[in-house]
Design a protein around this motif. Structure first.
Motif, PDB file in Angstrom:
ATOM      1  N   MET A   1       0.863  -1.087  -0.150  1.00 51.27           N
ATOM      2  CA  MET A   1      -0.039   0.052   0.198  1.00 51.27           C
ATOM      3  C   MET A   1       0.819   1.432  -0.083  1.00 51.27           C
ATOM      4  N   THR A   2       0.508   2.319  -0.939  1.00 54.33           N
ATOM      5  CA  THR A   2       1.127   3.421  -0.750  1.00 54.33           C
ATOM      6  C   THR A   2       0.508   4.670  -0.063  1.00 54.33           C
ATOM      7  N   ASP A   3       1.061   5.668  -0.175  1.00 56.57           N
ATOM      8  CA  ASP A   3       0.508   6.868   0.394  1.00 56.57           C
ATOM      9  C   ASP A   3      -0.057   7.896  -0.931  1.00 56.57           C
ATOM     10  N   THR A   4       0.162   7.373  -1.916  1.00 56.22           N
ATOM     11  CA  THR A   4      -0.201   8.132  -3.082  1.00 56.22           C
ATOM     12  C   THR A   4      -1.779   8.419  -3.041  1.00 56.22           C
ATOM     13  N   ALA A   5      -2.211   9.936  -3.112  1.00 54.91           N
ATOM     14  CA  ALA A   5      -3.435  10.026  -3.176  1.00 54.91           C
ATOM     15  C   ALA A   5      -4.382   9.709  -4.420  1.00 54.91           C
ATOM     16  N   PRO A   6      -5.499   9.412  -4.228  1.00 52.20           N
ATOM     17  CA  PRO A   6      -6.149   8.853  -5.331  1.00 52.20           C
ATOM     18  C   PRO A   6      -6.242   9.878  -6.642  1.00 52.20           C
ATOM     19  N   ALA A   7      -6.309   9.371  -7.789  1.00 50.62           N
ATOM     20  CA  ALA A   7      -6.228  10.653  -8.886  1.00 50.62           C
ATOM     21  C   ALA A   7      -7.931  11.156  -9.070  1.00 50.62           C
ATOM     22  N   ALA A   8      -7.839  12.419  -9.616  1.00 52.54           N
ATOM     23  CA  ALA A   8      -9.197  13.052  -9.966  1.00 52.54           C
ATOM     24  C   ALA A   8      -9.421  12.097 -10.946  1.00 52.54           C
ATOM     25  N   PRO A   9     -11.033  11.978 -11.111  1.00 57.08           N
ATOM     26  CA  PRO A   9     -11.641  11.206 -12.119  1.00 57.08           C
ATOM     27  C   PRO A   9     -11.062  11.928 -13.562  1.00 57.08           C
ATOM     28  N   ALA A  10     -10.825  10.826 -14.523  1.00 50.25           N
ATOM     29  CA  ALA A  10     -10.455  10.944 -15.791  1.00 50.25           C
ATOM     30  C   ALA A  10     -11.041  12.173 -16.617  1.00 50.25           C
ATOM     31  N   ALA A  11     -12.612  12.175 -16.525  1.00 47.37           N
ATOM     32  CA  ALA A  11     -13.434  12.910 -17.188  1.00 47.37           C
ATOM     33  C   ALA A  11     -14.219  13.800 -16.351  1.00 47.37           C
ATOM     34  N   PRO A  12     -14.665  14.992 -16.688  1.00 44.02           N
ATOM     35  CA  PRO A  12     -15.659  15.719 -15.897  1.00 44.02           C
ATOM     36  C   PRO A  12     -16.970  14.943 -15.471  1.00 44.02           C
ATOM     37  N   PHE A  13     -17.613  15.381 -14.476  1.00 42.91           N
ATOM     38  CA  PHE A  13     -18.859  14.828 -14.017  1.00 42.91           C
ATOM     39  C   PHE A  13     -19.722  14.679 -15.024  1.00 42.91           C
ATOM     40  N   GLY A  14     -20.200  15.797 -15.636  1.00 50.36           N
ATOM     41  CA  GLY A  14     -21.043  15.638 -16.741  1.00 50.36           C
ATOM     42  C   GLY A  14     -21.005  14.583 -17.753  1.00 50.36           C
ATOM     43  N   THR A  15     -19.720  14.354 -18.139  1.00 49.94           N
ATOM     44  CA  THR A  15     -19.298  13.616 -19.226  1.00 49.94           C
ATOM     45  C   THR A  15     -19.576  11.986 -18.735  1.00 49.94           C
ATOM     46  N   ARG A  16     -19.146  11.945 -17.410  1.00 51.23           N
ATOM     47  CA  ARG A  16     -19.348  10.667 -16.864  1.00 51.23           C
ATOM     48  C   ARG A  16     -20.738  10.298 -16.552  1.00 51.23           C
ATOM     49  N   LEU A  17     -21.678  11.233 -15.998  1.00 56.40           N
ATOM     50  CA  LEU A  17     -22.973  11.150 -15.939  1.00 56.40           C
ATOM     51  C   LEU A  17     -23.751  10.836 -17.046  1.00 56.40           C
ATOM     52  N   ARG A  18     -23.265  11.424 -18.221  1.00 60.40           N
ATOM     53  CA  ARG A  18     -23.884  11.124 -19.579  1.00 60.40           C
ATOM     54  C   ARG A  18     -23.791   9.629 -19.997  1.00 60.40           C
ATOM     55  N   ARG A  19     -22.432   9.355 -19.690  1.00 58.45           N
ATOM     56  CA  ARG A  19     -22.172   7.927 -20.297  1.00 58.45           C
ATOM     57  C   ARG A  19     -22.992   6.877 -19.423  1.00 58.45           C
ATOM     58  N   ALA A  20     -22.989   7.197 -18.216  1.00 60.71           N
ATOM     59  CA  ALA A  20     -23.410   6.344 -17.168  1.00 60.71           C
ATOM     60  C   ALA A  20     -25.275   6.216 -17.536  1.00 60.71           C
ATOM     61  N   MET A  21     -25.698   7.431 -17.686  1.00 56.08           N
ATOM     62  CA  MET A  21     -27.099   7.288 -17.919  1.00 56.08           C
ATOM     63  C   MET A  21     -27.474   6.610 -19.450  1.00 56.08           C
ATOM     64  N   ASP A  22     -26.549   6.554 -20.317  1.00 57.12           N
ATOM     65  CA  ASP A  22     -26.654   6.253 -21.457  1.00 57.12           C
ATOM     66  C   ASP A  22     -26.653   4.775 -21.531  1.00 57.12           C
ATOM     67  N   ALA A  23     -25.719   3.930 -20.622  1.00 58.21           N
ATOM     68  CA  ALA A  23     -25.445   2.737 -20.507  1.00 58.21           C
ATOM     69  C   ALA A  23     -26.364   2.041 -19.480  1.00 58.21           C
ATOM     70  N   ARG A  24     -26.838   2.744 -18.471  1.00 54.19           N
ATOM     71  CA  ARG A  24     -27.484   2.044 -17.329  1.00 54.19           C
ATOM     72  C   ARG A  24     -28.914   2.655 -17.069  1.00 54.19           C
ATOM     73  N   GLY A  25     -29.376   3.754 -17.983  1.00 57.23           N
ATOM     74  CA  GLY A  25     -30.643   4.219 -17.570  1.00 57.23           C
ATOM     75  C   GLY A  25     -30.652   5.496 -16.792  1.00 57.23           C
ATOM     76  N   PRO A  26     -31.526   6.452 -17.259  1.00 53.98           N
ATOM     77  CA  PRO A  26     -31.500   7.994 -16.420  1.00 53.98           C
ATOM     78  C   PRO A  26     -32.013   7.688 -15.219  1.00 53.98           C
ATOM     79  N   LEU A  27     -31.619   7.220 -14.220  1.00 57.18           N
ATOM     80  CA  LEU A  27     -32.348   6.892 -12.883  1.00 57.18           C
ATOM     81  C   LEU A  27     -31.122   7.321 -11.588  1.00 57.18           C
ATOM     82  N   CYS A  28     -31.501   8.022 -10.775  1.00 52.34           N
ATOM     83  CA  CYS A  28     -30.858   8.144  -9.390  1.00 52.34           C
ATOM     84  C   CYS A  28     -31.600   7.675  -8.181  1.00 52.34           C
ATOM     85  N   VAL A  29     -30.971   6.486  -7.631  1.00 53.27           N
ATOM     86  CA  VAL A  29     -31.733   5.990  -6.705  1.00 53.27           C
ATOM     87  C   VAL A  29     -31.113   6.519  -5.112  1.00 53.27           C
TER      88      VAL A  29
END
Length: 291
Positions: free
Chosen positions: A1-29
């Protein structure tokens, strides 16, 4: 295990959200372990019940829904041990592929707002989430530390704009000196945050608004903010997926419908939770023409 901090997401939230909704359906639970739900699941209103509830929801849904939305208050009421459960919930949900929207509705000024932002939006924070709900009613400009850190870390914000609770109208529908309502002003700020020259032309901006699905008439509002519209009120509060095109009009493809009790009441059976979430996602797809 290292002390390296997790990297920021590779893409902005809006881009990741669009992909997730397209793949999994537009729903938040929502993940809302309030006392009555714990009781209806046959669980105690205690730390053990909280752990069992949150783990069951994550294991049942995190690999199939686009967004999971833990309500921070229901974990915080158990003190530091409850917050530890929330940390685990967030980490496990994100590891399973769901985006996590922390429903904490933070809002303050200066260094305090910056500390709230650090808590939820800094990638090396224990509670780092893909997005955070925030309250702008100390002035939209007071959210600047959260806006800046979200943009830097690839996270998103959902700003309370036109909420479904009746009490919200006395603030959100108040008319400013320029003739605009306070709620409309918040939408305008978000449109500016998501403008192509600022956001870089992402398919969906990372700065969204909370707009209730139970609101009767939004025709006077400009919902074209180029960002997501989190729409609570589906299910137990009375709105249905079929209502979305009427309520949101041309902006319906930006909507992230939120269902909490409508899904959670089917627990603790994981299969029943999955079936309910799948049914809502299918109904939303059909309603908004993304089947």
């Amino acid at each position: 295990m290292t002390d390296t901090a997790p990297a920021a997401p590779a893409a902005p939230f809006g881009t990741r959200l669009r992909r997730a909704m397209d793949a999994r359906g537009p729903l938040c639970v929502g993940i809302d372990p309030h006392a009555s739900l714990l009781t209806s699941w046959g669980l105690g209103d205690d730390l053990a019940g909280l752990e069992r509830f949150s783990r069951t929801v994550v294991e049942a849904l995190a690999d199939r829904v686009a967004v999971l939305k833990p309500q921070s208050a229901f974990f915080e009421r158990f003190g530091s041990r409850g917050v530890a459960v929330l940390e685990t919930c967030v980490a496990e949900a994100r590891a399973a592929g769901a985006l996590v929207l922390m429903d904490a509705k933070r809002g303050d000024i200066g260094s305090t707002m910056a500390a709230y932002a650090d808590t939820f939006l800094r990638p090396d924070a224990p509670l780092f989430s893909d997005a955070l709900t925030v309250s702008p009613y100390l002035g939209y400009g007071a959210l600047a530390p959260a806006v800046e850190l979200a943009r830097e870390s690839g996270a998103g914000l959902f700003v309370l704009a036109l909420t479904s609770n009746p009490e919200g109208a006395e603030v959100q529908h108040a008319v400013r000196g320029d003739g605009r309502t306070v709620g409309s002003t918040m939408l305008a700020h978000l449109a500016a945050e998501n403008a192509p020259e600022v956001a870089g032309g992402a398919p969906l901006g990372s700065f969204g608004a909370v707009v209730g699905a139970t609101l009767a008439d939004l025709s006077a509002e400009d919902l074209a903010i180029d960002g997501p519209l989190l729409a609570p009120g589906i299910g137990a509060q009375g709105a249905t997926p079929a209502d979305l095109p009427r309520v949101f009009g041309a902006a319906v493809h930006q909507v992230v419908p939120n269902v909490s009790r409508g899904v959670l009441r089917h627990g603790p059976d994981p299969a029943a939770l999955r079936s309910s979430a799948d049914r809502f996602a299918d109904e939303v797809r059909e309603a908004v023409g993304r089947g």
